[in-house]
Design an enzyme around this catalytic site. Structure first.
Site, PDB file in Angstrom:
ATOM      1  N   HIS A 166     -19.389  20.833  -2.053  1.00 18.79           N
ATOM      2  CA  HIS A 166     -20.020  20.706  -0.826  1.00 18.79           C
ATOM      3  C   HIS A 166     -21.417  22.020  -1.149  1.00 18.79           C
ATOM      4  O   HIS A 166     -21.295  23.056  -2.007  1.00 18.79           O
ATOM      5  CB  HIS A 166     -19.632  20.693   0.150  1.00 18.79           C
ATOM      6  CG  HIS A 166     -18.271  20.219   0.764  1.00 18.79           C
ATOM      7  ND1 HIS A 166     -18.152  20.071   1.302  1.00 18.79           N
ATOM      8  CD2 HIS A 166     -17.383  19.429  -0.574  1.00 18.79           C
ATOM      9  CE1 HIS A 166     -16.992  19.069   1.908  1.00 18.79           C
ATOM     10  NE2 HIS A 166     -16.807  18.705   0.769  1.00 18.79           N
TER      11      HIS A 166
ATOM     12  N   MET B  57     -10.372  15.046   7.563  1.00 15.19           N
ATOM     13  CA  MET B  57     -10.514  16.494   7.583  1.00 15.19           C
ATOM     14  C   MET B  57     -10.824  16.978   8.524  1.00 15.19           C
ATOM     15  O   MET B  57     -11.099  18.225   8.326  1.00 15.19           O
ATOM     16  CB  MET B  57     -10.286  16.862   6.012  1.00 15.19           C
ATOM     17  CG  MET B  57      -8.143  16.820   5.526  1.00 15.19           C
ATOM     18  SD  MET B  57      -8.639  17.362   4.376  1.00 15.19           S
ATOM     19  CE  MET B  57      -7.218  16.595   3.080  1.00 15.19           C
ATOM     20  N   SER B  58     -11.846  15.840   9.076  1.00 16.29           N
ATOM     21  CA  SER B  58     -13.629  16.532   9.260  1.00 16.29           C
ATOM     22  C   SER B  58     -13.844  15.493  11.036  1.00 16.29           C
ATOM     23  O   SER B  58     -12.993  15.496  11.992  1.00 16.29           O
ATOM     24  CB  SER B  58     -14.487  16.754   8.638  1.00 16.29           C
ATOM     25  OG  SER B  58     -15.203  14.919   7.939  1.00 16.29           O
TER      26      SER B  58
ATOM     27  N   ASN C 143     -11.056   6.794  -1.004  1.00 11.86           N
ATOM     28  CA  ASN C 143      -9.679   5.749  -1.520  1.00 11.86           C
ATOM     29  C   ASN C 143      -8.623   5.756  -0.583  1.00 11.86           C
ATOM     30  O   ASN C 143      -9.297   5.405   0.715  1.00 11.86           O
ATOM     31  CB  ASN C 143      -9.088   7.413  -2.255  1.00 11.86           C
ATOM     32  CG  ASN C 143      -8.992   8.924  -0.885  1.00 11.86           C
ATOM     33  OD1 ASN C 143      -7.750   8.577  -0.131  1.00 11.86           O
ATOM     34  ND2 ASN C 143      -9.499   9.698  -0.299  1.00 11.86           N
TER      35      ASN C 143
ATOM     36  N   SER D  51     -18.335  14.972   2.124  1.00 10.99           N
ATOM     37  CA  SER D  51     -18.013  15.391   1.078  1.00 10.99           C
ATOM     38  C   SER D  51     -19.189  14.815  -0.475  1.00 10.99           C
ATOM     39  O   SER D  51     -19.112  13.395   0.275  1.00 10.99           O
ATOM     40  CB  SER D  51     -16.604  14.837   0.195  1.00 10.99           C
ATOM     41  OG  SER D  51     -16.141  15.718   1.039  1.00 10.99           O
TER      42      SER D  51
ATOM     43  N   ALA E 143     -16.013  11.902   4.183  1.00 10.94           N
ATOM     44  CA  ALA E 143     -14.851  11.280   2.979  1.00 10.94           C
ATOM     45  C   ALA E 143     -13.824  10.634   3.662  1.00 10.94           C
ATOM     46  O   ALA E 143     -13.077  11.521   4.622  1.00 10.94           O
ATOM     47  CB  ALA E 143     -15.359  11.310   2.062  1.00 10.94           C
TER      48      ALA E 143
ATOM     49  N   HIS F  23      -9.282  15.162  -5.651  1.00  9.14           N
ATOM     50  CA  HIS F  23     -10.269  15.378  -4.973  1.00  9.14           C
ATOM     51  C   HIS F  23     -12.366  14.680  -5.276  1.00  9.14           C
ATOM     52  O   HIS F  23     -12.423  14.263  -5.245  1.00  9.14           O
ATOM     53  CB  HIS F  23     -10.350  16.039  -4.714  1.00  9.14           C
ATOM     54  CG  HIS F  23     -11.145  17.182  -3.925  1.00  9.14           C
ATOM     55  ND1 HIS F  23     -11.831  16.459  -2.558  1.00  9.14           N
ATOM     56  CD2 HIS F  23     -12.993  18.017  -4.520  1.00  9.14           C
ATOM     57  CE1 HIS F  23     -13.405  17.160  -2.411  1.00  9.14           C
ATOM     58  NE2 HIS F  23     -13.962  17.769  -3.307  1.00  9.14           N
TER      59      HIS F  23
ATOM     60  N   TYR G 167      -9.257  23.099   7.640  1.00  3.62           N
ATOM     61  CA  TYR G 167      -8.683  24.150   6.412  1.00  3.62           C
ATOM     62  C   TYR G 167      -8.917  25.208   5.756  1.00  3.62           C
ATOM     63  O   TYR G 167      -8.608  25.234   4.600  1.00  3.62           O
ATOM     64  CB  TYR G 167      -8.268  22.358   5.461  1.00  3.62           C
ATOM     65  CG  TYR G 167      -8.993  22.232   4.695  1.00  3.62           C
ATOM     66  CD1 TYR G 167      -9.576  21.991   3.672  1.00  3.62           C
ATOM     67  CD2 TYR G 167      -9.972  20.920   5.436  1.00  3.62           C
ATOM     68  CE1 TYR G 167     -10.450  21.991   2.802  1.00  3.62           C
ATOM     69  CE2 TYR G 167     -10.859  20.078   4.559  1.00  3.62           C
ATOM     70  CZ  TYR G 167     -11.210  20.344   4.062  1.00  3.62           C
ATOM     71  OH  TYR G 167     -12.295  20.451   2.777  1.00  3.62           O
ATOM     72  N   GLU G 168     -10.530  25.600   5.644  1.00  4.18           N
ATOM     73  CA  GLU G 168     -10.379  25.717   5.075  1.00  4.18           C
ATOM     74  C   GLU G 168     -10.396  27.695   5.387  1.00  4.18           C
ATOM     75  O   GLU G 168     -10.689  29.021   4.537  1.00  4.18           O
ATOM     76  CB  GLU G 168     -12.289  26.507   4.427  1.00  4.18           C
ATOM     77  CG  GLU G 168     -13.075  25.027   4.054  1.00  4.18           C
ATOM     78  CD  GLU G 168     -14.362  24.963   4.004  1.00  4.18           C
ATOM     79  OE1 GLU G 168     -14.662  25.784   2.760  1.00  4.18           O
ATOM     80  OE2 GLU G 168     -14.560  24.503   4.572  1.00  4.18           O
TER      81      GLU G 168
ATOM     82  N   HIS H 181     -15.045  23.247   7.933  1.00  9.95           N
ATOM     83  CA  HIS H 181     -13.352  22.801   7.932  1.00  9.95           C
ATOM     84  C   HIS H 181     -12.617  23.821   8.374  1.00  9.95           C
ATOM     85  O   HIS H 181     -13.045  24.670   8.124  1.00  9.95           O
ATOM     86  CB  HIS H 181     -12.820  22.088   6.850  1.00  9.95           C
ATOM     87  CG  HIS H 181     -14.320  21.123   6.298  1.00  9.95           C
ATOM     88  ND1 HIS H 181     -14.516  21.072   4.876  1.00  9.95           N
ATOM     89  CD2 HIS H 181     -14.062  19.734   6.044  1.00  9.95           C
ATOM     90  CE1 HIS H 181     -15.846  20.678   4.290  1.00  9.95           C
ATOM     91  NE2 HIS H 181     -14.447  19.343   5.153  1.00  9.95           N
TER      92      HIS H 181
END
Ligand code: ADE
Length: 304
Positions: free
Chosen positions: A62, A220-221, A244, A31, A116, A278, A88-89, A86
């Protein structure tokens, strides 16, 4: 019809001049980190949408291209994923990892992966670059693993060992690169990455759980890519940029006490809610992208 890797490789090579057809190093840009394309010389990009078997990335911020070119003062041939797929996509894990298998077949021997991530470690603040030395794969341990199913090659081990998944020699080069670039000691940390499926960020209770089992950063990746890269025999290095902090409350505020105080006529100050966004992730990515770019370039130079 299912695309096969060899036809994807053939298509990609048909789009490239001969000197870029066999990259040595693969790079995955997370990201906000696709700016690496800016320092690739003689760059040729191919949109994912044109590559047989590739999905399309749907995440804001992205890009969706494969970039080929030369990197560093020795002009090392590289291939960089500008944007990744990803789970989640909604992509199956086989699509998430397809580009890794393709890059391996194109001839890379090392892969440098960036992402990230959120930090759970109070000693690892926002903006730190974490050199990942191990991982915990929550979906993987629960049966969502890109290595499941029939083996894609007889050369792959059925039961992949992961004790040395994160190449010690590449991690050494990374710290050497940081020294040569005069980065401050606090710019880098070492840590364990936890893969969660997303797309939601963690609840406070999930944050407490992750920290209690020794996780430093969560994202998440990356882990599906690492698993497949190792299966393909590649040397792997992962850099996580902390964008974060995962919210871990010292204790839960009691809504009951809040209401009771109000009913008793006392004022009650509600602590401010901390929420990950995000946009925050992308803003930190932008600021530190330059450092990650220089580190990746210097590691590639040290490799050659
Ligand atoms: N990516 C960036 N921050 C994250 C977080 N807190 N959890 C999971 N993935 C992230």
């Amino acid at each position: 019809m299912k695309t096969n890797i060899l036809s994807t490789v053939e298509y990609i090579r048909s789009q490239l001049p001969p000197e870029l057809q066999q990259p040595r190093v693969g790079i995955v840009c997370g990201s906000g980190l696709s700016g690496l394309a800016g320092i690739i010389q003689n760059i040729h990009t191919i949109p994912y949408a044109n590559i047989p078997g590739f999905g399309t990335s749907t995440v804001p911020g992205h890009r969706s291209e494969l970039a080929f070119g030369l990197l560093g003062k020795n002009g090392v041939p590289v291939v960089a994923m500008l944007g990744r797929f990803h789970f989640y996509e909604g992509h199956p894990l086989s699509t998430v990892v397809y580009p890794i298998r393709v890059m391996a077949r194109l001839g890379i021997t090392e892969i440098l992966i960036t992402n990230a991530a959120g930090s759970l470690n109070p000693d690892i603040p926002t903006g730190t670059i974490v050199v990942v030395h191990d991982h915990i794969a929550f979906p993987g341990m629960a049966g969502t693993n890109p290595l499941m199913g029939p083996q894609t090659s007889p050369e792959h081990p059925r039961f992949l060992a992961l004790s040395d998944a994160y190449s010690p020699s590449l991690r050494r080069l990374l710290f050497l690169a940081a020294h040569q670039l005069s980065l401050s000691k606090s710019a880098l940390a070492e840590g364990t990455y936890a893969w969660v499926s997303g797309p939601n960020y963690e609840t406070p209770a999930e944050g407490i759980l992750l920290r209690s089992i020794g996780v430093d950063v969560v994202g998440m990746s990356t882990v599906p890519e690492v698993l497949v890269a190792r299966e393909e025999g590649l040397k792997v290095m992962v850099l996580s940029l902390v964008t974060n902090l995962v919210v871990i409350p010292p204790s839960y505020k009691s809504i009951r006490e809040e209401v009771e105080a109000e009913l008793a006529g006392q004022s009650f100050v509600t602590p401010e809610e901390q929420v990950v966004s995000h946009d925050e992730v992308l803003a930190v990515g932008k600021e530190k992208a330059e450092v990650i770019k220089s580190l990746v370039q210097r590691v590639v130079e040290l490799l050659s």
